[in-house]
Design a protein around this motif. Structure first.
Motif, mmCIF file in Angstrom:
data_model
loop_
_atom_site.group_PDB
_atom_site.id
_atom_site.type_symbol
_atom_site.label_atom_id
_atom_site.label_comp_id
_atom_site.label_asym_id
_atom_site.label_seq_id
_atom_site.Cartn_x
_atom_site.Cartn_y
_atom_site.Cartn_z
ATOM 1 N N PRO A 64 0.810 -1.247 0.098
ATOM 2 C CA PRO A 64 0.037 0.008 0.072
ATOM 3 C C PRO A 64 0.840 1.219 -0.004
ATOM 4 N N ARG A 65 0.290 2.149 -0.712
ATOM 5 C CA ARG A 65 1.340 3.630 -0.950
ATOM 6 C C ARG A 65 0.304 4.564 -0.540
ATOM 7 N N GLY A 66 1.034 5.669 -0.299
ATOM 8 C CA GLY A 66 0.272 6.873 0.014
ATOM 9 C C GLY A 66 -0.357 7.558 -1.071
ATOM 10 N N GLY A 99 10.960 4.283 1.700
ATOM 11 C CA GLY A 99 10.241 3.186 1.676
ATOM 12 C C GLY A 99 9.058 3.345 2.356
ATOM 13 N N GLU A 100 8.778 4.155 3.347
ATOM 14 C CA GLU A 100 7.501 4.100 4.060
ATOM 15 C C GLU A 100 6.574 5.196 3.463
ATOM 16 N N THR A 101 5.204 4.798 4.306
ATOM 17 C CA THR A 101 4.332 5.623 4.009
ATOM 18 C C THR A 101 3.820 6.479 5.163
ATOM 19 N N THR A 102 3.327 7.753 5.073
ATOM 20 C CA THR A 102 2.979 8.274 6.645
ATOM 21 C C THR A 102 1.879 7.698 7.058
ATOM 22 N N ASP A 103 1.578 7.674 8.487
ATOM 23 C CA ASP A 103 0.403 7.231 8.916
ATOM 24 C C ASP A 103 -1.015 7.601 8.505
ATOM 25 N N ASP A 104 -0.930 8.864 8.048
ATOM 26 C CA ASP A 104 -2.211 9.607 7.537
ATOM 27 C C ASP A 104 -2.245 9.040 5.685
ATOM 28 N N GLY A 105 -1.542 8.322 5.475
ATOM 29 C CA GLY A 105 -1.587 7.731 4.187
ATOM 30 C C GLY A 105 -1.522 8.558 2.914
ATOM 31 N N ILE A 142 7.580 22.449 -1.380
ATOM 32 C CA ILE A 142 7.104 21.510 -2.116
ATOM 33 C C ILE A 142 6.146 20.517 -1.784
ATOM 34 N N LEU A 143 6.346 20.150 -0.408
ATOM 35 C CA LEU A 143 5.261 19.316 0.129
ATOM 36 C C LEU A 143 4.144 20.036 0.767
ATOM 37 N N ALA A 144 4.292 21.293 0.946
ATOM 38 C CA ALA A 144 3.172 22.133 1.128
ATOM 39 C C ALA A 144 2.088 22.022 0.018
ATOM 40 N N GLU A 145 2.570 21.793 -1.118
ATOM 41 C CA GLU A 145 1.684 21.809 -2.295
ATOM 42 C C GLU A 145 0.653 20.404 -2.215
ATOM 43 N N TYR A 146 1.052 19.520 -1.472
ATOM 44 C CA TYR A 146 0.341 18.238 -1.509
ATOM 45 C C TYR A 146 -0.211 17.848 -0.347
ATOM 46 N N ARG A 147 -0.272 18.745 1.046
ATOM 47 C CA ARG A 147 -0.587 18.376 2.215
ATOM 48 C C ARG A 147 -1.943 18.521 2.241
#
Ligand code: FES
Length: 147
Positions: A64-66, A99-105, A142-147
């Motif tokens: 499963p991926r985010g 290789g990991e996914t954040t808990d909030d998916g 960059i991350l803020a664009e997708y949060r």
């Protein structure tokens, strides 16, 4: 559309199982096990073979991926240009390791090979969109664009 409907559309296409997996992944961001089993039935191949196809191609994921998949180019030109520091910034900002996914998916971090943007290294992609010449200082924006 469920897995079955998506996969069935490629039933008569040569090499259709790969295209079917691609289509499922596009919708769900990864290949759920049920989809692999379903594909085996529809394409009339052993489940192990369908699973082998799913795990052979690096762009297909059985994990499963985010919602947003961030890839960092680990080929030599990007590596030399400081990809490691960009990786560290991404891991720090998201609180996960490669290789990991954040808990909030919302986010997954993965490595990739050269994505053909070597004119300005290092390069990351977010959902396939390239960001060239990135520095650790740009990561938060960059991350803020997708949060
Ligand atoms: S080496 Fe990183 S994009 Fe080409």
């Amino acid at each position: 559309m469920d897995y079955k409907g998506i996969i069935a559309k490629y039933k008569d296409v040569p090499g259709g199982i790969i295209e079917a997996f691609h289509a499922v992944q596009k919708q769900f961001n990864y290949l759920p096990e049920e989809a692999i089993v379903e594909a085996a039935k529809i394409f009339n191949v052993p489940v192990a073979e369908a699973y082998g196809v799913a795990t052979f191609y690096s762009y297909l994921s059985v994990e499963p991926r985010g919602k947003n998949v961030i890839r960092i180019c680990e080929s030599a030109p990007c590596h030399i240009a400081g990809a490691d520091e960009v990786v560290a910034a991404l891991e720090r900002e998201l609180g996960i390791m490669m290789g990991e996914t954040t808990d909030d998916g919302k986010f997954t971090l993965e490595y990739t090979e050269c994505v053909g943007q070597c004119q300005a290294t290092p390069v990351i992609t977010v959902n396939g969109k390239p960001y060239a010449g990135v520095s650790p200082a740009q990561i938060a924006a960059i991350l803020a664009e997708y949060r």
